[in-house]
Design a protein around this motif. Structure first.
Motif, PDB file in Angstrom:
ATOM      1  N   GLY A  94       2.788  15.711   5.372  1.00 52.96           N
ATOM      2  CA  GLY A  94       1.597  15.903   4.556  1.00 52.96           C
ATOM      3  C   GLY A  94       1.913  16.116   3.092  1.00 52.96           C
ATOM      4  N   SER A 141       0.064  17.461  -1.977  1.00 47.28           N
ATOM      5  CA  SER A 141      -0.211  17.542  -0.548  1.00 47.28           C
ATOM      6  C   SER A 141      -1.209  16.477  -0.130  1.00 47.28           C
ATOM      7  CB  SER A 141      -0.749  18.925  -0.186  1.00 47.28           C
ATOM      8  OG  SER A 141      -1.947  19.198  -0.893  1.00 47.28           O
ATOM      9  N   GLU A 169      -6.659  13.987   7.618  1.00 43.22           N
ATOM     10  CA  GLU A 169      -7.913  14.034   8.365  1.00 43.22           C
ATOM     11  C   GLU A 169      -9.101  13.643   7.507  1.00 43.22           C
ATOM     12  OE1 GLU A 169     -10.579  17.176  11.059  1.00 43.22           O
ATOM     13  OE2 GLU A 169      -8.654  17.792  10.196  1.00 43.22           O
ATOM     14  N   ASN A 170      -9.091  14.054   6.240  1.00 40.25           N
ATOM     15  CA  ASN A 170     -10.198  13.742   5.338  1.00 40.25           C
ATOM     16  C   ASN A 170      -9.882  12.609   4.376  1.00 40.25           C
ATOM     17  OD1 ASN A 170     -12.251  15.786   6.074  1.00 40.25           O
ATOM     18  ND2 ASN A 170     -10.636  17.240   5.489  1.00 40.25           N
ATOM     19  N   ASP A 191      -4.121  15.370   2.811  1.00 40.93           N
ATOM     20  CA  ASP A 191      -5.060  15.763   3.863  1.00 40.93           C
ATOM     21  C   ASP A 191      -5.462  14.497   4.611  1.00 40.93           C
ATOM     22  OD1 ASP A 191      -7.157  16.618   5.443  1.00 40.93           O
ATOM     23  OD2 ASP A 191      -8.388  17.371   3.792  1.00 40.93           O
ATOM     24  N   ARG A 234      -7.597  12.248   1.985  1.00 42.64           N
ATOM     25  CA  ARG A 234      -7.504  12.706   0.603  1.00 42.64           C
ATOM     26  C   ARG A 234      -6.112  13.230   0.308  1.00 42.64           C
ATOM     27  NH1 ARG A 234     -13.029  16.289   1.246  1.00 42.64           N
ATOM     28  NH2 ARG A 234     -14.456  14.517   1.508  1.00 42.64           N
TER      29      ARG A 234
END
Length: 256
Positions: free
Chosen positions: A178, A196, A200-201, A198, A203
């Motif tokens: 990540g 970082s 899952e989203n 994300d 981004r």
């Protein structure tokens, strides 16, 4: 993706005192303010609730733009990148130019369409009023894993002089940890550092990149999006970390 671009410019016109031409029609794009600068400009995120595509907008009077858009006081005109004339070919993108008119107010538009076709940068100029930058792309699908290298178009703007330089970037994303590493360059500026992801989203973000330009040095923040199947493409906006940033910019690219 393309509808989000047009909604953005309509919202921008509205924030500068143009009527919506009736407005009030239901629109699936949800707007949220992510950052407000000391001069009232800032960053907003757009999410299309119907198809899941996302966009990031950096521009002036950001709270007014977001409020107008969420009140459905926008023009629902639709256009696509292909509606605009191809004017140049860069290493990683096709450049297109044209205009968009909402209620009698015309903006000059420059598109940097990534070679992958899944991400891009749109620059809007309202002559005598403002510039806005928007990055967007297709919805990310799948669940990317592993480490991938990305390349693409990177631009930086001096907010005091409004001068823009276009360059390139290299980026590595480790989806398992990540994290990402970014390195962008123009003729007289650099932006590099880590951040970082994300997944899952769809981004990514960083608040501690390093930006330099002609002897000037400052930390910078980046917000970005993942696009396409298994995150084939990326797009991002960035700004230096003063309360009123001196520099900002945008990027769009795809896997090598």
């Amino acid at each position: 993706m393309h509808k989000v671009v047009l909604v953005s410019i309509a919202g921008a016109f509205l924030a500068y005192g143009c009527s919506s031409g009736g407005g009030g029609s239901a629109d699936p794009v949800d707007w949220s303010t992510l950052k407000v600068f000391g001069d009232g400009a800032g960053v907003a995120r757009l999410v299309d609730s119907e198809n899941g595509s996302q966009a990031l907008l950096i521009g002036p009077n950001i709270t007014s733009i977001v409020e107008a858009a969420n009140d459905d006081e926008v023009d629902d005109s639709i256009a696509t990148y292909s509606d605009f004339a191809k004017v140049n070919t860069l290493q990683y993108s096709t450049v297109r130019e044209g205009t968009v008119t909402v209620d009698g107010t015309t903006a000059n538009v420059t598109f940097y369409e990534d070679n992958s076709g899944v991400s891009g940068i749109a620059l809007f100029e309202l002559p005598g009023l403002a510039r806005l930058g928007l990055v967007t792309g297709t919805r990310m699908t799948g669940s990317p894993t592993g480490t991938f290298d990305y390349v693409g178009t990177h631009g930086a703007r001096n907010r005091r002089t409004d001068a823009i330089e276009i360059g390139t970037f290299d980026m590595t994303i480790d989806f398992d940890s990540g994290t990402f590493v970014y390195d962008g360059d123009t003729a007289s500026s650099t932006l590099d550092g880590t951040g970082s992801v994300d997944v899952e989203n769809a981004r990514f973000a960083s608040s501690n990149l390093s930006f330099t330009a002609n002897g000037y040095s400052q930390t910078a923040s980046m917000r970005g999006l993942l696009h396409g199947e298994d995150a084939e493409g990326v797009s991002a906006i960035f700004h230096t970390n003063e309360s009123t940033p001196l520099f900002d910019g945008a990027a769009a690219g795809s896997k090598k």
